[in-house]
Design a protein around this motif. Structure first.
Motif, mmCIF file in Angstrom:
data_model
loop_
_atom_site.group_PDB
_atom_site.id
_atom_site.type_symbol
_atom_site.label_atom_id
_atom_site.label_comp_id
_atom_site.label_asym_id
_atom_site.label_seq_id
_atom_site.Cartn_x
_atom_site.Cartn_y
_atom_site.Cartn_z
ATOM 1 N N HIS A 170 4.711 -0.074 -5.877
ATOM 2 C CA HIS A 170 4.524 -1.128 -4.883
ATOM 3 C C HIS A 170 5.189 -2.436 -5.270
ATOM 4 O O HIS A 170 5.299 -3.343 -4.444
ATOM 5 N N ARG B 198 -5.472 2.542 -2.423
ATOM 6 C CA ARG B 198 -4.969 3.918 -2.549
ATOM 7 C C ARG B 198 -6.079 4.884 -2.952
ATOM 8 O O ARG B 198 -6.070 6.044 -2.525
ATOM 9 N N PHE C 39 2.196 7.900 -3.526
ATOM 10 C CA PHE C 39 2.868 6.694 -3.063
ATOM 11 C C PHE C 39 3.802 6.175 -4.150
ATOM 12 O O PHE C 39 3.502 6.268 -5.343
ATOM 13 N N GLU D 149 -1.731 3.693 8.994
ATOM 14 C CA GLU D 149 -2.116 2.771 7.930
ATOM 15 C C GLU D 149 -2.073 1.319 8.384
ATOM 16 O O GLU D 149 -2.840 0.492 7.895
ATOM 17 N N LEU E 170 0.822 -1.213 0.000
ATOM 18 C CA LEU E 170 0.000 0.000 0.000
ATOM 19 C C LEU E 170 0.852 1.258 0.000
ATOM 20 O O LEU E 170 0.653 2.163 -0.819
ATOM 21 N N GLN F 28 6.760 7.917 0.171
ATOM 22 C CA GLN F 28 5.573 8.763 0.125
ATOM 23 C C GLN F 28 6.041 10.209 -0.055
ATOM 24 O O GLN F 28 6.866 10.692 0.714
#
Length: 618
Positions: free
Chosen positions: A518, A479, A515, A148, A97, A102
């Protein structure tokens, strides 16, 4: 939604995936595993949510068996084997995630240093730099990890913002969602997806006999309401901290500096720094108080605690937190949901929601495997015709205990058999692998995402990309559920700094949290793609540099990187000179200062000795 099914009532809601758990029934039962929920101040409508949170915490801490034993009274549940599979699912989902990094981004900030920057680019760059400095001081990445992980584990997480005058910046805090009690708008008044008009954070404070403190409940409340007159710290008749109205010499309440009374409506209006042309009649009030549990009766819950029994807290600067005017027109609280709520719902679902029974099956199979491995490692022996020692006291043969290197003497016709359970153990282990694959598939994390698949078993990188397809969709959905909430969080941060008079006033520019990727990217392939596309003129240099940044190359700023590239792009500068004949444009392209008009041109040297350019050899 409730559905009648003969004599039972089936509850279908956001937590109905836990209906098979006995702990979800009779939540008010005193002395049970969730005895703390029996507190009179906890509303009935929040009991299922709080019970679900506790269950998810138990799974995360490998204590689901203990909770089940305390709930059902089945002592064998306490011996259940839990080997960290729920925690792995939670941590793996959290990693995908959040991605590799970030970053706070304000649109158009990267164009601030362009020759002809778009309108507002300089302000965007300034805000982006301010937000990034604030994030570094407030450890935003760490706070996001805390919040989170709670969102992935529970389905919900909460941020709270507060202005700290001594530090001249906004403080960011995370709260356990079990402390969070929002008051949503009534149906028909607003859309169910709107923000609440009042939120409470409440929890029990245990009795402390050493300090002479009784059991209490603390509640922090943020609420929106009409702007009132000025107040100051004071005391009630019994000496308890309260806020008092400030009156002028004429006996009329005094207004806060900057507020004005609208003679037509009789309301007080205020102009906020982020909306200079739109006076507002709304502000946010903060209250922080404690109540003795013995003073709360059956009709009292967190939403209607008696004001006359409240003991208000006093802030470090002496302000009594009894409806203190925060001088903002919004609630500085952001509720994060792990998933996109259904229509009419406000709460998210944890990553374990749809696979919780699969996790139970894994634990049950691990428990059976542990028992089977005991008989495999220490097999059961049956012996006949052995000469056994006799207990002199009882006269009975002593039990035979097999040890390594032991030699048994058997009479004629004697025999020994071994109970072999290795086949059953192998079946149980195969079942565990099957269940893990099933959980990975149904949670959409996939076996490749969990790292349980053998990379060499895949025929190509394309096959690996296809196997990660469900994970990509899952991350995109997670997201999406957060994108707007983080934009709201950064907007609140900006406005709180504006209200504190430390950031420039004016319209709040949009900002968002981006973000990182991933999954691992093929950086070499992306670099080759960018080089070919930019070289062929089918992609701009700005787009190519941004692609490299997204792929993980250590590029901090797109515009700065482009300037560095162009400062060494002499071949492109020569083409620009041939195309335009403008020496000033070439120097600007290379990032060089303007040429001195008194400096003559640099003489060109011919490729053949003895022949000059003036001779026509070009």
């Amino acid at each position: 939604m409730r559905v009648a099914a003969r004599v039972r009532e089936v509850v279908v809601d956001v937590w109905s995936w836990l209906n098979y758990k006995p702990v979800m029934t009779n939540l008010r039962r005193p002395g049970g595993a969730l005895a703390e929920l029996a507190s009179t101040w906890v509303p009935d409508e929040d009991l299922r949510r709080l019970a679900a949170y506790k269950l998810m915490a138990a799974y995360d801490q490998n204590q689901a068996g203990q909770l089940a034993a305390a709930t059902s009274g089945e002592s064998e549940q306490a011996d259940r084997r839990e080997l960290g599979d729920p925690a792995k699912l939670i941590d793996t989902t959290l990693g995908y995630l959040l991605g590799t990094e970030q970053t706070i981004v304000v649109p158009d900030a990267e164009h601030a240093d362009d020759d002809n920057p778009p309108q507002g680019a300089a302000a965007a760059a300034d805000l982006q730099e301010r937000l990034r400095r604030w994030a570094e001081k407030e450890l935003l990445e760490l706070r996001m990890q805390q919040a989170e992980r709670a969102a992935v584990r529970y389905g919900d997480a909460v941020y709270a913002l507060a202005w700290e005058p001594s530090k001249e910046r906004v403080l960011l805090r995370t709260y356990d969602p079990g402390f969070f009690f929002p008051e949503w708008p009534e149906e028909g008044e607003q859309d169910g997806a709107e923000f609440p008009l009042r939120v409470h954070f409440a929890w029990d404070l245990p009795e402390d006999t050493r300090k002479g403190l009784k059991a209490r409940v603390r509640r922090i409340t943020y609420e929106l309401g009409p702007i009132g007159a000025a107040t100051k710290p004071g005391q009630s008749k019994d000496g308890m901290p309260r806020r008092d109205w400030i009156y002028g010499t004429d006996g009329e309440p005094v207004l806060i500096v900057g507020d004005r009374l609208d003679a037509d409506t009789g309301t007080i209006r205020r102009t906020y720094p982020w909306a200079p042309n739109q006076p507002s009649g709304i502000t946010c009030y903060l209250s922080d108080a404690e109540w003795l549990l013995e003073d709360l009766k059956g009709e009292h819950d967190v939403y209607n605690l008696p004001e006359n029994k409240a003991a208000y807290r006093v802030r470090s600067d002496g302000e009594v937190l009894d409806k203190l005017d925060l001088m903002v027109d919004f609630l500085p609280v952001v509720h994060i949901t792990n998933t996109i709520p259904d229509a009419g719902e406000h709460w998210g679902q944890p990553i374990l929601a749809k696979v919780i029974q699969g996790v139970d099956e894994i634990a049950a199979t691990d428990t059976d495997s542990s028992a089977a491995s005991a008989t495999t490692g220490s097999p059961i022996l049956t012996v006949s015709g052995a000469n056994l020692a006799v207990d002199r006291t009882t006269g009975q043969p002593q039990p035979l205990i097999a040890t390594p290197g032991m030699v048994l003497s058997l009479r004629e016709g004697g025999s020994m058999d071994v109970l072999d359970t290795s086949n059953q153990l192998a079946e149980l282990r195969a079942r565990t692998d099957h269940l893990i694959d099933r959980v990975a598939t149904n949670s959409r994390i996939t076996a490749a995402g969990l790292g349980t698949i053998d990379p060499t078993a895949l025929p190509s990188g394309y096959a690996l990309a296809l196997s990660l397809g469900p994970l990509d969709a899952l991350v995109g959905q997670l997201r999406l559920a957060r994108a707007h909430k983080y934009a709201v969080l950064l907007r609140m941060v900006t406005r709180l700094h504006q209200a504190g008079r430390v950031w420039p006033a004016g319209k709040t520019l949009p900002a968002r949290v981006v973000f990182g990727p991933h999954t691992p990217t093929d950086r070499a392939a992306i670099l080759e793609e960018v080089v070919k596309a930019v070289g062929a003129g089918v992609m701009s240099l700005e787009t190519g540099v941004r692609m490299l940044m997204d792929a993980g190359y250590p590029i901090e700023d797109v515009s700065e990187e482009i300037e560095r590239i162009q400062a060494r792009a002499f071949e492109q500068a020569a083409r620009l000179a041939d195309a335009t004949g403008d020496n000033a444009a070439v120097r600007d392209y290379l990032g060089l200062p303007e040429a001195d008009p008194e400096t003559g041109p640099v003489p060109l040297v011919s490729a053949r000795p003895g022949v000059s350019v003036q001779d026509g050899d070009r």
